[in-house]
Motif scaffolding. Structure first.
Motif, PDB file in Angstrom:
ATOM      1  N   GLU A 312       0.810  -1.215   0.000  1.00  0.00           N
ATOM      2  CA  GLU A 312       0.000   0.000   0.000  1.00  0.00           C
ATOM      3  C   GLU A 312       0.850   1.274   0.000  1.00  0.00           C
ATOM      4  O   GLU A 312       0.413   2.310  -0.498  1.00  0.00           O
ATOM      5  N   ASN A 313       2.040   1.217   0.562  1.00  0.00           N
ATOM      6  CA  ASN A 313       2.842   2.446   0.634  1.00  0.00           C
ATOM      7  C   ASN A 313       4.266   2.295   0.099  1.00  0.00           C
ATOM      8  O   ASN A 313       5.066   3.220   0.176  1.00  0.00           O
ATOM      9  N   ALA A 314       4.600   1.133  -0.465  1.00  0.00           N
ATOM     10  CA  ALA A 314       5.984   0.877  -0.895  1.00  0.00           C
ATOM     11  C   ALA A 314       6.449   1.847  -1.963  1.00  0.00           C
ATOM     12  O   ALA A 314       7.644   2.186  -2.033  1.00  0.00           O
ATOM     13  N   GLU A 315       5.543   2.333  -2.798  1.00  0.00           N
ATOM     14  CA  GLU A 315       5.938   3.249  -3.861  1.00  0.00           C
ATOM     15  C   GLU A 315       6.557   4.527  -3.313  1.00  0.00           C
ATOM     16  O   GLU A 315       7.412   5.147  -3.951  1.00  0.00           O
ATOM     17  N   LYS A 316       6.139   4.924  -2.108  1.00  0.00           N
ATOM     18  CA  LYS A 316       6.685   6.133  -1.494  1.00  0.00           C
ATOM     19  C   LYS A 316       8.174   5.993  -1.177  1.00  0.00           C
ATOM     20  O   LYS A 316       8.899   6.987  -1.141  1.00  0.00           O
ATOM     21  N   TYR A 317       8.594   4.790  -0.911  1.00  0.00           N
ATOM     22  CA  TYR A 317       9.962   4.564  -0.438  1.00  0.00           C
ATOM     23  C   TYR A 317      10.866   3.921  -1.480  1.00  0.00           C
ATOM     24  O   TYR A 317      12.094   3.929  -1.314  1.00  0.00           O
TER      25      TYR A 317
END
Length: 324
Positions: A312-317
């Protein structure tokens, strides 16, 4: 998506907010004349793993941005060699030394030499158990393990068997803290059984592969695997795939290595990691060193936030051009 670039790394949300408070000057990211007037030594206990290589390269990259010269050494996992490397750095009249201690628990000869020479000693990732240092920047490893364990509890509502892959050696406090955090979350969860691998994965992908192959041969009912770092988990993932069990076993790791983040983004059975980014910590370590040399007031210890990373949030990192 709101993002902030810290030391050449994209950071989001709470992590960016926390890093902004690391320096007494409001998070400007260090000072220095930017004219190469400082020379900083980098004393690496080992460069044998991707995390420690990433740390070394991140420090150098940040130094180049700030006009700081660096001299890097590799002790090859030998504590006596680390001490002699620091003596050699001091003979080159470096202004400060950043120590990447890897799995080393203490380095009294190193810290004593730096103290006697009046040179700042900045520790990155590893905080030694004893000795005097100027500043430390790193993660809360037990908290990372606990948040991974809580995630696995949510993934296994009916219970299941969770295998633990450790890096070693037995007294490695970083690995212990991560595994203790996982255990704290899992041990009281209904229906969860823990299986600890008898052998160490030595923090490498090949080591994780070998340990996982042994676990798969002796345990037919594994539902999830926690590894003390991403490198071992990537190796474990290969072993699970080779055994044809990647649709039955999920993985959780630590560090935020780019390959692990990519596996999470791609929707594989690698589901979660805890961010302990060598890019960020290395860059901040160089910034902290320059702040100290500039005479700024700095924190003694800085815990870098380690958010849980899932699909859900891996793209941010995930930064495919990142150093680590």
């Amino acid at each position: 998506m709101i993002m902030k670039r810290v030391s050449g790394v994209l950071v989001t949300g709470a992590l960016a907010a926390a890093l902004a408070g690391c320096s007494s000057d409001g998070g400007s990211g260090g000072g220095g004349a930017g004219d190469g007037s400082y020379t900083v030594g980098i004393a690496n206990f080992t460069l044998s793993g991707p995390y420690f290589n990433g740390m070394d390269r991140a420090i150098k990259a940040r130094a180049k941005e700030k006009g700081v010269e660096t001299v890097s050494t590799d002790a090859g996992g030998d504590a006596a060699k680390l001490a002699s490397n620091v003596e050699d750095l001091l003979s080159k009249d470096v202004d400060a030394v950043i120590i990447s201690g890897g799995p080393l628990e203490s380095a009294p000869a190193v810290l004593n030499s730096l103290k006697a020479a009046g040179k700042p000693a900045v520790l990155v990732d590893r905080k030694f158990r004893t000795g005097t240092y100027s500043s430390w920047i790193g993660p809360d490893n037990e908290a990372i393990g606990k948040q991974n364990g809580e995630y696995l509890v949510g993934r296994l509502p009916q219970g299941g068997t969770v295998a633990l892959v450790k890096g070693g050696p037995a007294d490695n406090s970083i690995g212990q803290a991560r595994t203790n955090g996982v255990k704290a979350a899992l041990e009281n969860a209904p229906g969860i059984t823990l299986v600890e691998a008898p052998d160490f994965g030595n923090w490498s992908s090949d080591g994780g592969l070998n340990v996982m192959e042994s676990l798969l041969a002796s345990h037919a009912d594994i539902d999830a695997v926690f590894c003390e770092n991403d490198a071992m988990c990537l190796g474990a993932q290969r072993a699970i795939k080779d055994a044809g069990r990647d649709d039955k076993i999920v993985l959780a790791g630590v560090d935020g290595q780019a390959e692990a983040l990519k596996a999470i983004l791609d929707g594989t059975n690698y589901l979660v990691t805890g961010l302990n980014d060598a890019d960020v910590i290395g860059s901040l370590g160089l910034d902290r060193t320059v702040d100290i040399l500039d005479g700024k007031k700095t924190e003694k210890d800085t815990v870098v936030p380690s958010p849980r990373v899932t699909k859900e949030n891996a793209e941010k990192y995930y930064d495919p051009k990142g150093i680590f």
